[in-house]
Motif scaffolding. Sequence first.
Motif, mmCIF file in Angstrom:
data_model
loop_
_atom_site.group_PDB
_atom_site.id
_atom_site.type_symbol
_atom_site.label_atom_id
_atom_site.label_comp_id
_atom_site.label_asym_id
_atom_site.label_seq_id
_atom_site.Cartn_x
_atom_site.Cartn_y
_atom_site.Cartn_z
ATOM 1 N N GLY A 159 0.795 -1.219 0.000
ATOM 2 C CA GLY A 159 0.000 0.000 0.000
ATOM 3 C C GLY A 159 0.826 1.267 0.000
ATOM 4 N N LEU A 160 2.046 1.203 0.503
ATOM 5 C CA LEU A 160 2.895 2.385 0.590
ATOM 6 C C LEU A 160 3.776 2.577 -0.644
ATOM 7 C CD1 LEU A 160 3.992 2.128 4.332
ATOM 8 C CD2 LEU A 160 2.259 3.626 3.346
ATOM 9 N N VAL A 161 3.636 1.725 -1.661
ATOM 10 C CA VAL A 161 4.406 1.886 -2.898
ATOM 11 C C VAL A 161 3.777 3.005 -3.730
ATOM 12 C CG1 VAL A 161 5.103 0.783 -5.051
ATOM 13 C CG2 VAL A 161 5.135 -0.518 -2.916
ATOM 14 N N PRO A 162 4.497 4.092 -4.051
ATOM 15 C CA PRO A 162 3.916 5.176 -4.865
ATOM 16 C C PRO A 162 3.584 4.677 -6.274
ATOM 17 C CG PRO A 162 5.936 5.891 -3.752
ATOM 18 C CD PRO A 162 5.865 4.411 -3.597
ATOM 19 N N ILE A 163 2.401 5.034 -6.741
ATOM 20 C CA ILE A 163 1.938 4.613 -8.065
ATOM 21 C C ILE A 163 2.071 5.784 -9.027
ATOM 22 C CG2 ILE A 163 0.009 3.684 -9.388
ATOM 23 C CD1 ILE A 163 1.162 1.773 -7.321
ATOM 24 N N PRO A 180 4.503 1.241 -10.685
ATOM 25 C CA PRO A 180 5.160 1.883 -9.543
ATOM 26 C C PRO A 180 6.096 2.991 -10.003
ATOM 27 C CG PRO A 180 5.284 -0.512 -9.391
ATOM 28 C CD PRO A 180 4.793 -0.207 -10.767
ATOM 29 N N LYS A 181 6.160 4.054 -9.211
ATOM 30 C CA LYS A 181 7.042 5.163 -9.547
ATOM 31 C C LYS A 181 8.500 4.752 -9.427
ATOM 32 C CE LYS A 181 8.529 9.388 -10.178
ATOM 33 N NZ LYS A 181 8.498 10.029 -11.499
ATOM 34 N N SER A 202 -1.205 10.201 0.713
ATOM 35 C CA SER A 202 -0.592 11.524 0.798
ATOM 36 C C SER A 202 0.395 11.706 -0.355
ATOM 37 C CB SER A 202 0.129 11.697 2.136
ATOM 38 O OG SER A 202 0.705 12.985 2.228
ATOM 39 N N PRO A 203 0.281 12.787 -1.130
ATOM 40 C CA PRO A 203 1.144 12.946 -2.306
ATOM 41 C C PRO A 203 2.534 13.460 -2.002
ATOM 42 C CG PRO A 203 -0.321 14.809 -2.139
ATOM 43 C CD PRO A 203 -0.677 13.887 -0.997
ATOM 44 N N VAL A 204 2.787 13.837 -0.748
ATOM 45 C CA VAL A 204 4.086 14.407 -0.392
ATOM 46 C C VAL A 204 4.753 13.568 0.683
ATOM 47 C CG1 VAL A 204 3.464 16.767 -1.017
ATOM 48 C CG2 VAL A 204 3.002 15.955 1.293
ATOM 49 N N ALA A 227 4.021 10.686 -7.478
ATOM 50 C CA ALA A 227 2.784 10.535 -8.238
ATOM 51 C C ALA A 227 2.544 11.742 -9.135
ATOM 52 C CB ALA A 227 1.608 10.331 -7.289
ATOM 53 N N LEU A 228 2.803 12.933 -8.618
ATOM 54 C CA LEU A 228 2.655 14.171 -9.377
ATOM 55 C C LEU A 228 3.874 15.056 -9.122
ATOM 56 C CD1 LEU A 228 -1.093 15.110 -8.724
ATOM 57 C CD2 LEU A 228 -0.123 14.291 -10.872
ATOM 58 N N PRO A 229 4.280 15.856 -10.106
ATOM 59 C CA PRO A 229 5.390 16.791 -9.876
ATOM 60 C C PRO A 229 5.013 17.798 -8.789
ATOM 61 C CG PRO A 229 4.910 16.570 -12.224
ATOM 62 C CD PRO A 229 3.798 15.884 -11.499
ATOM 63 N N PRO A 230 6.001 18.322 -8.073
ATOM 64 C CA PRO A 230 5.693 19.233 -6.958
ATOM 65 C C PRO A 230 4.978 20.499 -7.393
ATOM 66 C CG PRO A 230 8.054 19.167 -7.401
ATOM 67 C CD PRO A 230 7.443 18.063 -8.186
ATOM 68 N N GLU A 231 5.300 21.022 -8.590
ATOM 69 C CA GLU A 231 4.619 22.246 -9.023
ATOM 70 C C GLU A 231 3.142 21.988 -9.314
ATOM 71 O OE1 GLU A 231 6.653 20.516 -12.752
ATOM 72 O OE2 GLU A 231 7.001 20.702 -10.597
#
Length: 387
Positions: A142-146, A236-237, A270-272, A361-365
């Motif tokens: 579950g903690l693997v970033p997708i 996975p990222k 959480s994305p960060v 998952a998403l770029p910081p900007e």
Amino acid sequence: MSEEDELMSEVEEQEQKRRSEENNGGGILDYIMSLESIPSKLPPHLELLRTRTDTIQYSGAYAALGVDNSLRLDNFCQNFKVEVKELTDDNMVFDMIGIDPALANAFRRILIAEVPTMAIERVYIANNTSIIQDEVLAHRLGLVPINADPRLFEYPDNAGDDKNEKNTIVFKLHVRCQKGQPRITVKSDELKWLPNGSELIAEDSKPNAGSKPKTFTSFSCSQDSLPEFSSNLLGPKYLDIILAKLGPGQEIELEVHAVKGVGKTHAKWSPVATAWYRMLPEVVLLEDVEDDLAVELKNKCAVKVFDIEDIGKGRRRARVANPRACTLCRECIRGGKEWEDRVSLRRVKDHFIFTVESTGALPPEVLFTEAVKILEEKCERVITELS
């Protein structure tokens, strides 16, 4: 004089008195309007107190001096700005200037808990003979970033129990360590995307002759046929995250479903990895620090805030070279009151240094712009409810 004449005389006197009061009132009003505007700027020492160290939020704190201390929209629009200082694939450092601490903290909380991502929610284990328990393995998965844009998916609640191509991503993992072989490490690169949906037959499915067995998903089409996924494969990222280790003869076979969610439901969404801010440090030399004292001051600071410049005739003077690096450890003012009289440490209370580290998952900007949209939606909701 008749009674009628006396009555008319009283009426005339009252009318003259009323006109006199109006003239006097008008004169007072004209006098007030002719006065020069009350100064709307604080004296330097109070302005320094208000913008650096003062925590007074009351709007009328400086009303006696003609200064409105409240947060005004016109002042905010004029002074607010964002300056990006550092930007990489996963990290961003930027300054938010002219903003209230409450709004700065709102952005931080939204980044952590309310910007949606995709994460593994359901794990269907067909076989697990490793030493890792099923619950621990499911938690690690579950903690693997997708690496999937959550804006392209719907929340699973919107479709009820229907797990379709618009709200679910399916991966499978099947690894076996052969007998007589050394131990192997199972990493996240073993998670293989199934664009056609689940391949596991549901337990409550009753197979019928000539019909396809019922699985855990009901995809109407393959996800790789959709234009948004045809050029960007889901997975996975990071491909080197260790999930388990298998000894000879051990095997793991499972299927996982990733869905859309937010961090306030579970930290895996959480994305960060971190989102935090600090006030801009301000280091001021109150007097010239020269020669041996300059060297001592420079050596006191571990983060190299101070530097030494040559002022001629063999003399040297300390200067503030990198105030952003200051951690306000106060080491530079230790050693007696004389150092407190030489160096002043402050913080600008409306200037915040933000650091955002994305999980991938998403770029910081993009995360920051999504946080702005969420805050805007919250404000619109409040306005709608109040109106």
